[in-house]
Write a protein that holds these residues in place. Structure first.
Motif, PDB file in Angstrom:
ATOM      1  N   MET A 134      21.426  19.504 -20.073  1.00 36.46           N
ATOM      2  CA  MET A 134      21.938  20.793 -19.591  1.00 36.46           C
ATOM      3  C   MET A 134      23.449  20.821 -19.734  1.00 36.46           C
ATOM      4  O   MET A 134      24.129  19.837 -19.450  1.00 36.46           O
ATOM      5  CB  MET A 134      21.572  20.996 -18.117  1.00 36.46           C
ATOM      6  CG  MET A 134      21.968  22.350 -17.559  1.00 36.46           C
ATOM      7  SD  MET A 134      21.386  22.545 -15.845  1.00 36.46           S
ATOM      8  CE  MET A 134      21.956  24.212 -15.516  1.00 36.46           C
ATOM      9  N   ASN A 135      23.970  21.960 -20.197  1.00 35.67           N
ATOM     10  CA  ASN A 135      25.401  22.097 -20.412  1.00 35.67           C
ATOM     11  C   ASN A 135      26.051  22.905 -19.300  1.00 35.67           C
ATOM     12  O   ASN A 135      25.374  23.544 -18.492  1.00 35.67           O
ATOM     13  CB  ASN A 135      25.676  22.763 -21.759  1.00 35.67           C
ATOM     14  CG  ASN A 135      25.256  21.881 -22.925  1.00 35.67           C
ATOM     15  OD1 ASN A 135      25.128  20.660 -22.793  1.00 35.67           O
ATOM     16  ND2 ASN A 135      25.026  22.493 -24.071  1.00 35.67           N
ATOM     17  N   CYS A 136      27.381  22.875 -19.294  1.00 33.80           N
ATOM     18  CA  CYS A 136      28.153  23.629 -18.313  1.00 33.80           C
ATOM     19  C   CYS A 136      27.912  25.121 -18.524  1.00 33.80           C
ATOM     20  O   CYS A 136      27.891  25.598 -19.664  1.00 33.80           O
ATOM     21  CB  CYS A 136      29.635  23.291 -18.458  1.00 33.80           C
ATOM     22  SG  CYS A 136      30.728  24.266 -17.388  1.00 33.80           S
ATOM     23  N   TYR A 137      27.729  25.865 -17.455  1.00 34.51           N
ATOM     24  CA  TYR A 137      27.417  27.293 -17.599  1.00 34.51           C
ATOM     25  C   TYR A 137      28.650  28.107 -17.998  1.00 34.51           C
ATOM     26  O   TYR A 137      28.527  29.258 -18.428  1.00 34.51           O
ATOM     27  CB  TYR A 137      26.822  27.838 -16.296  1.00 34.51           C
ATOM     28  CG  TYR A 137      27.821  28.257 -15.250  1.00 34.51           C
ATOM     29  CD1 TYR A 137      28.076  29.607 -14.985  1.00 34.51           C
ATOM     30  CD2 TYR A 137      28.522  27.311 -14.495  1.00 34.51           C
ATOM     31  CE1 TYR A 137      28.982  29.996 -14.019  1.00 34.51           C
ATOM     32  CE2 TYR A 137      29.418  27.694 -13.528  1.00 34.51           C
ATOM     33  CZ  TYR A 137      29.663  29.028 -13.289  1.00 34.51           C
ATOM     34  OH  TYR A 137      30.557  29.410 -12.331  1.00 34.51           O
ATOM     35  N   ILE A 138      29.852  27.530 -17.878  1.00 34.30           N
ATOM     36  CA  ILE A 138      31.077  28.213 -18.311  1.00 34.30           C
ATOM     37  C   ILE A 138      31.477  27.742 -19.706  1.00 34.30           C
ATOM     38  O   ILE A 138      31.729  28.551 -20.603  1.00 34.30           O
ATOM     39  CB  ILE A 138      32.218  27.971 -17.315  1.00 34.30           C
ATOM     40  CG1 ILE A 138      31.873  28.584 -15.953  1.00 34.30           C
ATOM     41  CG2 ILE A 138      33.534  28.565 -17.829  1.00 34.30           C
ATOM     42  CD1 ILE A 138      32.922  28.368 -14.882  1.00 34.30           C
ATOM     43  N   HIS A 139      31.528  26.427 -19.885  1.00 32.03           N
ATOM     44  CA  HIS A 139      31.846  25.845 -21.192  1.00 32.03           C
ATOM     45  C   HIS A 139      30.547  25.312 -21.795  1.00 32.03           C
ATOM     46  O   HIS A 139      30.158  24.166 -21.554  1.00 32.03           O
ATOM     47  CB  HIS A 139      32.887  24.730 -21.042  1.00 32.03           C
ATOM     48  CG  HIS A 139      34.147  25.166 -20.357  1.00 32.03           C
ATOM     49  ND1 HIS A 139      34.381  24.971 -19.003  1.00 32.03           N
ATOM     50  CD2 HIS A 139      35.235  25.817 -20.839  1.00 32.03           C
ATOM     51  CE1 HIS A 139      35.569  25.457 -18.699  1.00 32.03           C
ATOM     52  NE2 HIS A 139      36.110  25.983 -19.785  1.00 32.03           N
ATOM     53  N   ARG A 171      30.067  21.850 -23.550  1.00 29.73           N
ATOM     54  CA  ARG A 171      30.277  20.607 -22.823  1.00 29.73           C
ATOM     55  C   ARG A 171      29.035  20.265 -21.993  1.00 29.73           C
ATOM     56  O   ARG A 171      28.389  21.149 -21.426  1.00 29.73           O
ATOM     57  CB  ARG A 171      31.481  20.717 -21.890  1.00 29.73           C
ATOM     58  CG  ARG A 171      32.784  21.052 -22.605  1.00 29.73           C
ATOM     59  CD  ARG A 171      33.931  21.136 -21.623  1.00 29.73           C
ATOM     60  NE  ARG A 171      35.171  21.549 -22.259  1.00 29.73           N
ATOM     61  CZ  ARG A 171      36.317  21.750 -21.618  1.00 29.73           C
ATOM     62  NH1 ARG A 171      36.364  21.541 -20.293  1.00 29.73           N
ATOM     63  NH2 ARG A 171      37.394  22.126 -22.263  1.00 29.73           N
ATOM     64  N   ALA A 172      28.727  18.988 -21.940  1.00 29.14           N
ATOM     65  CA  ALA A 172      27.575  18.536 -21.149  1.00 29.14           C
ATOM     66  C   ALA A 172      27.899  18.615 -19.664  1.00 29.14           C
ATOM     67  O   ALA A 172      29.035  18.376 -19.242  1.00 29.14           O
ATOM     68  CB  ALA A 172      27.212  17.105 -21.533  1.00 29.14           C
ATOM     69  N   ALA A 173      26.903  18.971 -18.884  1.00 29.93           N
ATOM     70  CA  ALA A 173      27.096  19.074 -17.437  1.00 29.93           C
ATOM     71  C   ALA A 173      27.189  17.683 -16.818  1.00 29.93           C
ATOM     72  O   ALA A 173      26.380  16.798 -17.113  1.00 29.93           O
ATOM     73  CB  ALA A 173      25.944  19.847 -16.802  1.00 29.93           C
ATOM     74  N   ALA A 174      28.174  17.501 -15.970  1.00 25.34           N
ATOM     75  CA  ALA A 174      28.346  16.224 -15.269  1.00 25.34           C
ATOM     76  C   ALA A 174      27.898  16.301 -13.823  1.00 25.34           C
ATOM     77  O   ALA A 174      27.743  15.280 -13.163  1.00 25.34           O
ATOM     78  CB  ALA A 174      29.808  15.785 -15.341  1.00 25.34           C
TER      79      ALA A 174
END
Length: 220
Positions: free
Chosen positions: A1-6, A9-12
């Motif tokens: 899952m990636n960042c909902y804004i960027h 970028r992968a979600a941390a």
């Protein structure tokens, strides 16, 4: 899952409120967990500075003079209310409207003098420590923004109704006063309720923090 804004970028981590993925740049740490920018709690306002000139002892002495202790603490409206309440109690006795309860109202007048003094002391001590004090800060919490059962207003309304019915001759106050232990039972039940409710809130908050902590550890 990636960042909902960027999206590149992968979600941390994930927002505790909405569950959206967040990259390190979009994370907002607050209350021991992670939020997205939309749901991050507002930063608390800086606490008021202590007031070195506030003397609790002087406030107590001035509080024995109706309204003066509150005025010393900068609470002018509350000082006026203190004077009005004392005037009403004295008027009830002097006008013969007590309906045979003059000793009770005499005791209330004495208690009111000590209440004003202790309240002024309590407020001055809070000012000295730098704690927030509003116009109606009191020995008892009266803010409507706090959750919970409004016991104080209900008690005042009930007492007002009882005294009014006594003045109109609809009931005899002497008969009602026989049941004064009911007040102690109701007060104890309310204190027990608030104690148990507070413990349940603490347990629920602790459980939410633990789930959030484990969720952050398991997130990629």
């Amino acid at each position: 899952m990636n960042c909902y804004i960027h999206a590149e970028r992968a979600a941390a981590a994930y927002c505790r409120t909405c569950g959206k993925g967040l990259c390190p740049e979009c994370q907002r740490a607050a209350q021991g967990t992670i939020f997205c920018p939309e749901h991050a709690p507002a930063a608390p306002a800086a606490p008021p500075a202590p007031v070195p000139g506030a003397s609790p002892a002087l406030a107590f002495l001035l509080g024995l003079i109706p309204g003066v202790g509150a005025i010393y603490n900068g609470q002018y409206v509350k000082g006026l209310i203190h004077v009005v309440i004392l005037g009403v109690l004295i008027s009830i006795i002097s006008s013969g409207a007590a309906g045979g309860l003059e000793p009770l109202f005499g005791l209330l007048i004495a208690l009111w003098f000590f209440y004003m003094a202790f309240e002024a002391y309590h407020t001055a001590a809070k000012r000295q420590r730098g704690e927030p004090v509003d116009e109606f800060s009191s020995l008892f919490p009266v803010s409507t923004s706090r959750p919970g059962f409004p016991a104080g207003p209900i008690v005042l309304i009930a007492l007002g109704v009882v005294f009014l019915m006594n003045n109109l001759g609809l009931i005899e106050m002497r008969e009602i006063l026989r049941y004064w232990p009911v007040f102690l039972i109701a007060l104890g039940a309310y204190m027990l309720y608030t104690r148990l409710a507070g413990e349940r809130r603490e347990q629920a908050r602790w459980g939410d923090d633990r789930q959030s902590f484990h969720g952050e550890r398991e997130s990629p």
